[in-house]
Design a protein around this motif. Structure first.
Motif, PDB file in Angstrom:
ATOM      1  N   LYS A 155      12.040  10.518   0.311  1.00  0.00           N
ATOM      2  CA  LYS A 155      10.934  10.270  -0.910  1.00  0.00           C
ATOM      3  C   LYS A 155       9.875  10.992  -0.799  1.00  0.00           C
ATOM      4  CE  LYS A 155       7.624   6.462  -1.869  1.00  0.00           C
ATOM      5  NZ  LYS A 155       7.192   5.112  -1.653  1.00  0.00           N
ATOM      6  N   LEU A 156       9.241  11.480   0.600  1.00  0.00           N
ATOM      7  CA  LEU A 156       8.189  12.458   0.764  1.00  0.00           C
ATOM      8  C   LEU A 156       8.880  13.960   0.269  1.00  0.00           C
ATOM      9  CD1 LEU A 156       5.456  12.980   1.634  1.00  0.00           C
ATOM     10  CD2 LEU A 156       6.364  13.317   4.082  1.00  0.00           C
ATOM     11  N   THR A 188       8.740  -1.177  -0.464  1.00  0.00           N
ATOM     12  CA  THR A 188       8.977   0.117   0.142  1.00  0.00           C
ATOM     13  C   THR A 188      10.496   0.274   0.395  1.00  0.00           C
ATOM     14  OG1 THR A 188       7.039   0.030   1.516  1.00  0.00           O
ATOM     15  CG2 THR A 188       8.583   1.736   2.288  1.00  0.00           C
ATOM     16  N   GLY A 189      11.094  -0.857   0.684  1.00  0.00           N
ATOM     17  CA  GLY A 189      12.680  -0.800   0.813  1.00  0.00           C
ATOM     18  C   GLY A 189      13.290  -0.468  -0.584  1.00  0.00           C
ATOM     19  N   ALA A 190      12.824  -1.105  -1.384  1.00  0.00           N
ATOM     20  CA  ALA A 190      13.454  -0.581  -2.901  1.00  0.00           C
ATOM     21  C   ALA A 190      13.185   0.987  -3.307  1.00  0.00           C
ATOM     22  CB  ALA A 190      12.887  -1.683  -3.946  1.00  0.00           C
ATOM     23  N   SER A 191      11.731   1.088  -2.851  1.00  0.00           N
ATOM     24  CA  SER A 191      11.401   2.462  -3.178  1.00  0.00           C
ATOM     25  C   SER A 191      12.192   3.562  -2.404  1.00  0.00           C
ATOM     26  CB  SER A 191       9.786   2.536  -2.847  1.00  0.00           C
ATOM     27  OG  SER A 191       9.323   3.755  -3.008  1.00  0.00           O
ATOM     28  N   VAL A 192      12.281   3.452  -1.048  1.00  0.00           N
ATOM     29  CA  VAL A 192      12.808   4.655  -0.555  1.00  0.00           C
ATOM     30  C   VAL A 192      14.359   4.533  -0.851  1.00  0.00           C
ATOM     31  CG1 VAL A 192      11.486   4.540   1.424  1.00  0.00           C
ATOM     32  CG2 VAL A 192      13.397   3.096   1.556  1.00  0.00           C
ATOM     33  N   LEU A 193      15.028   3.548  -1.044  1.00  0.00           N
ATOM     34  CA  LEU A 193      16.460   3.461  -1.416  1.00  0.00           C
ATOM     35  C   LEU A 193      16.699   4.299  -2.673  1.00  0.00           C
ATOM     36  CD1 LEU A 193      17.585  -0.087  -0.663  1.00  0.00           C
ATOM     37  CD2 LEU A 193      17.946   2.078   0.661  1.00  0.00           C
ATOM     38  N   ARG A 194      15.753   4.264  -3.630  1.00  0.00           N
ATOM     39  CA  ARG A 194      15.941   4.812  -4.878  1.00  0.00           C
ATOM     40  C   ARG A 194      16.095   6.399  -4.791  1.00  0.00           C
ATOM     41  NH1 ARG A 194      11.895   3.552 -10.030  1.00  0.00           N
ATOM     42  NH2 ARG A 194      12.464   5.484 -11.441  1.00  0.00           N
ATOM     43  N   HIS A 195      15.314   6.906  -3.636  1.00  0.00           N
ATOM     44  CA  HIS A 195      15.589   8.426  -3.401  1.00  0.00           C
ATOM     45  C   HIS A 195      16.886   8.976  -2.761  1.00  0.00           C
ATOM     46  CE1 HIS A 195      11.494   9.216  -4.511  1.00  0.00           C
ATOM     47  NE2 HIS A 195      11.382   7.757  -4.387  1.00  0.00           N
ATOM     48  N   VAL A 196      17.726   7.883  -2.587  1.00  0.00           N
ATOM     49  CA  VAL A 196      18.983   8.332  -1.831  1.00  0.00           C
ATOM     50  C   VAL A 196      19.948   8.369  -2.833  1.00  0.00           C
ATOM     51  CG1 VAL A 196      20.703   7.588   0.091  1.00  0.00           C
ATOM     52  CG2 VAL A 196      18.351   7.129   0.336  1.00  0.00           C
ATOM     53  N   SER A 197      20.827   9.363  -3.094  1.00  0.00           N
ATOM     54  CA  SER A 197      22.063   9.671  -4.096  1.00  0.00           C
ATOM     55  C   SER A 197      23.235   9.421  -3.286  1.00  0.00           C
ATOM     56  CB  SER A 197      21.887  10.788  -4.765  1.00  0.00           C
ATOM     57  OG  SER A 197      20.655  10.866  -5.504  1.00  0.00           O
ATOM     58  N   LEU A 214       0.858  -1.302   0.078  1.00  0.00           N
ATOM     59  CA  LEU A 214      -0.097   0.258  -0.148  1.00  0.00           C
ATOM     60  C   LEU A 214       0.621   1.369  -0.079  1.00  0.00           C
ATOM     61  CD1 LEU A 214      -2.790   1.221   0.007  1.00  0.00           C
ATOM     62  CD2 LEU A 214      -2.834   0.941   2.486  1.00  0.00           C
ATOM     63  N   LEU A 215       2.028   1.141   0.592  1.00  0.00           N
ATOM     64  CA  LEU A 215       2.865   2.320   0.843  1.00  0.00           C
ATOM     65  C   LEU A 215       3.412   2.754  -0.568  1.00  0.00           C
ATOM     66  CD1 LEU A 215       4.675   1.897   4.116  1.00  0.00           C
ATOM     67  CD2 LEU A 215       3.114   3.642   3.505  1.00  0.00           C
ATOM     68  N   CYS A 216       3.464   1.777  -1.491  1.00  0.00           N
ATOM     69  CA  CYS A 216       3.819   2.197  -2.805  1.00  0.00           C
ATOM     70  C   CYS A 216       3.077   2.200  -3.921  1.00  0.00           C
ATOM     71  CB  CYS A 216       5.175   1.280  -3.116  1.00  0.00           C
ATOM     72  SG  CYS A 216       6.471   1.230  -2.025  1.00  0.00           S
ATOM     73  N   ALA A 217       1.587   2.100  -3.583  1.00  0.00           N
ATOM     74  CA  ALA A 217       0.500   1.746  -4.626  1.00  0.00           C
ATOM     75  C   ALA A 217       0.302   3.297  -5.286  1.00  0.00           C
ATOM     76  CB  ALA A 217      -0.629   1.400  -3.981  1.00  0.00           C
ATOM     77  N   ASP A 218       0.281   4.222  -4.158  1.00  0.00           N
ATOM     78  CA  ASP A 218      -0.587   5.564  -4.631  1.00  0.00           C
ATOM     79  C   ASP A 218       0.427   6.412  -5.826  1.00  0.00           C
ATOM     80  OD1 ASP A 218      -2.569   7.609  -4.169  1.00  0.00           O
ATOM     81  OD2 ASP A 218      -0.621   8.871  -4.073  1.00  0.00           O
ATOM     82  N   ARG A 219      -0.001   6.882  -6.706  1.00  0.00           N
ATOM     83  CA  ARG A 219       0.835   7.500  -7.780  1.00  0.00           C
ATOM     84  C   ARG A 219       1.323   8.729  -7.472  1.00  0.00           C
ATOM     85  NH1 ARG A 219      -0.148   5.066 -12.970  1.00  0.00           N
ATOM     86  NH2 ARG A 219       1.945   6.024 -13.479  1.00  0.00           N
ATOM     87  N   GLN A 220       0.850   9.541  -6.354  1.00  0.00           N
ATOM     88  CA  GLN A 220       1.217  10.793  -6.011  1.00  0.00           C
ATOM     89  C   GLN A 220       2.495  10.431  -4.899  1.00  0.00           C
ATOM     90  OE1 GLN A 220       0.221  13.567  -7.507  1.00  0.00           O
ATOM     91  NE2 GLN A 220       1.840  14.904  -6.464  1.00  0.00           N
ATOM     92  N   PHE A 221       2.265   9.544  -4.053  1.00  0.00           N
ATOM     93  CA  PHE A 221       2.996   9.771  -2.818  1.00  0.00           C
ATOM     94  C   PHE A 221       3.765   8.313  -2.594  1.00  0.00           C
ATOM     95  CE2 PHE A 221      -0.209  13.034  -1.881  1.00  0.00           C
ATOM     96  CZ  PHE A 221       0.836  14.035  -1.604  1.00  0.00           C
ATOM     97  N   GLY A 222       3.335   7.252  -3.379  1.00  0.00           N
ATOM     98  CA  GLY A 222       3.884   6.105  -3.173  1.00  0.00           C
ATOM     99  C   GLY A 222       4.691   5.418  -4.125  1.00  0.00           C
ATOM    100  N   ASP A 223       4.436   5.725  -5.369  1.00  0.00           N
ATOM    101  CA  ASP A 223       5.005   5.037  -6.655  1.00  0.00           C
ATOM    102  C   ASP A 223       6.521   5.962  -6.871  1.00  0.00           C
ATOM    103  OD1 ASP A 223       5.885   4.182  -9.275  1.00  0.00           O
ATOM    104  OD2 ASP A 223       3.819   4.086  -9.897  1.00  0.00           O
TER     105      ASP A 223
END
Length: 496
Positions: A258-259, A197-206, A21-30
């Protein structure tokens, strides 16, 4: 918007569903959708800056024309992202002459097709933070080659020390081989527990930096850069004592980043100064800070639910999870400190959720209501005692003045625009404006039809395009609302 579940599944199923669910929303999750919007914003912003900056306009326009694959390392470079946000703010405020971003871009090789960002290329030795899971790199003292690199490296260290609020802070700590290995294991553990979620948040770290800092609140544990040091997180080396500590820190700071990226392309509050009392801290927080904190605590509780139901293979590889959470203590003298309350993530999340629910409808934008529902629904999956979300329509907020029935509607030209058809969004700015405007699919359709026709013709054309009955109330509402906002934003003129 996804269909949020409301039933209470088993603990293991709840953690899995909350992760999804944390990654489903197109505005705040995806994260892919968030990335697309930020690349569009960067590309359009470069064009806007080029209008104003005569000296570096060629470099800005050349960069804007790059493919997404070549543009992304520049957008998520800590120095260039900071320059971009600062230049855009100064452009909006009418104080921009020559931007810092253009000056840095002008110093880059014209033929550069590297997949690494400019700051990353200054690090010696070059090391990835979690190979195979993302492109984040580990900060070391820059080793510039040439004048342009020297300026970039010096600015990176200024931002690093600014994030630590200490202009005399030593350079980044060189991590040991053991610390780097545990950092990588922490990322792997996070993805094992929360695959999406793990893969998602790591994507936002450079960038990952190791640092030490003492303050009145105690020693630094971890922090995310945000505005001062974008796309970056800083860790005390001690946070890599175990994979579990590292995983929690990565989720904590990665969810903030991410946020941060999501909020750049969609505001959630109408009044940025409204305050909410926080019983475990002195003073109050703004509503947006309440959302940021609730966003983190929800992620933390999902992580702990996943850890509690982790299989034997995870425990054999990474060891047992910590027996109890280790949150920072309430500030001495606060109601929470006196009463012994709000010492757990669940208590704090429930309180923040209740404060969000108590806000009047008009306090939040449509995106704000969307984020609130996402967080509160996810929280209920892993905490049955959390307050349930409730359906409430997003208040329209201040409405632009009405558009009269006579006259014609015409798009203002010239404009710069970035279309995101897969997301049903158009980002557009007129040549005479310093602001970007996001149009949803309805407003985009109406905007495309403002070609000099009158309002009655526009109603009929929109109904055909949207597959609605001619003269229907729904089509009339869509057109009226969109036209009012398009005219108010200066994208469309209404000539009588």
């Amino acid at each position: 918007m996804p269909d949020f579940p409301t039933v209470g599944p088993s603990a293991a199923d709840a953690a899995v569903r909350a992760d999804t669910l944390l990654c489903a929303d197109r505005q705040f999750g995806d994260s892919a959708a968030i990335d697309q919007r930020n690349l569009a914003r960067f590309r359009l912003g470069l064009a806007m800056l080029a209008r104003k900056d005569g000296t570096d306009a060629p470099a800005l326009r050349t960069t804007a024309a790059r493919t997404d694959e070549r543009l992304r390392p520049l957008l998520y470079d800590p120095v260039l992202r900071h320059c971009f946000e600062d230049d855009i703010l100064r452009l909006e405020n009418g104080t921009l002459d020559r931007g810092a971003l253009g000056a840095h871009l002008a110093g880059l090789p014209v033929t550069d097709a590297s997949s690494t960002g400019p700051c990353e290329r200054l690090t010696r030795p070059h090391r990835r933070a979690w190979p195979g899971l993302g492109d984040a790199w580990i900060l070391t003292e820059p080793a510039p080659r040439g004048t342009a690199d020297g300026k970039l490296g010096a600015r990176l260290m200024e931002l690093y020390r600014g994030a630590l609020a200490d202009s005399r802070a030593p350079g980044p700590v060189a991590p040991t081989d053991a610390a780097r290995a545990t950092l990588r294991e922490g990322a792997e553990l996070l993805v094992a527990l929360m695959p999406e979620t793990g893969a998602s948040v790591l994507r936002h770290v450079s960038m990952v930096g190791f640092a030490r800092r003492e303050s009145r609140e105690g020693p630094l544990q971890s922090m995310s850069g945000g505005d001062p040091l974008p796309s970056s997180l800083l860790l005390a080396p001690e946070r890599c004592a175990t994979p579990w500590l590292a995983a929690e820190s990565l989720l904590h700071e990665g969810s903030h980043l991410k946020l941060f990226d999501a909020l750049r392309t969609g505001s959630v509050v109408r009044n940025a100064t409204e305050q909410v009392p926080i019983p475990w801290r002195t003073g109050s927080w703004t509503v947006i800070r309440v959302f940021v904190a609730l966003h983190f605590y929800v992620h933390l509780l999902v992580l702990r639910a996943a850890a509690a139901t982790a299989g034997a293979a995870v425990r054999r590889r990474f060891g047992p999870p910590p027996p109890a959470e280790a949150l920072d203590e309430p500030t001495p003298g606060t109601p929470a400190a006196r009463q012994g309350r709000y010492r757990t993530g669940a208590e704090r999340a429930r309180y923040l959720a209740g404060r969000v629910l108590s806000l009047p409808d008009e306090a939040l934008t449509e995106n704000g209501h969307r984020l609130a529902r996402l967080l509160l629904t996810t929280l209920r999956l892993v905490d049955a005692d959390a307050p349930p979300p409730r359906d409430r329509p997003a208040a329209a907020g201040p409405r632009p003045g009405p558009v009269g029935p006579g006259g014609t509607l015409q798009r203002v030209t010239p404009v710069d625009a970035c279309a995101l058809p897969a997301l049903g969004q158009l980002l557009v700015s007129t040549a005479g404006s310093a602001r970007m405007h996001w149009l949803n699919s309805r407003a985009w359709t109406v905007y495309s039809l403002c070609d000099g026709r009158d309002l009655d013709s526009l109603y009929a054309a929109y109904a055909r395009a949207a597959g609605l009955s001619a003269g229907s109330a729904e089509a009339g509402r869509h057109v009226s609302d969109s036209v009012r906002h398009l005219v108010a934003s200066g994208l469309v003129t209404h000539a009588h």
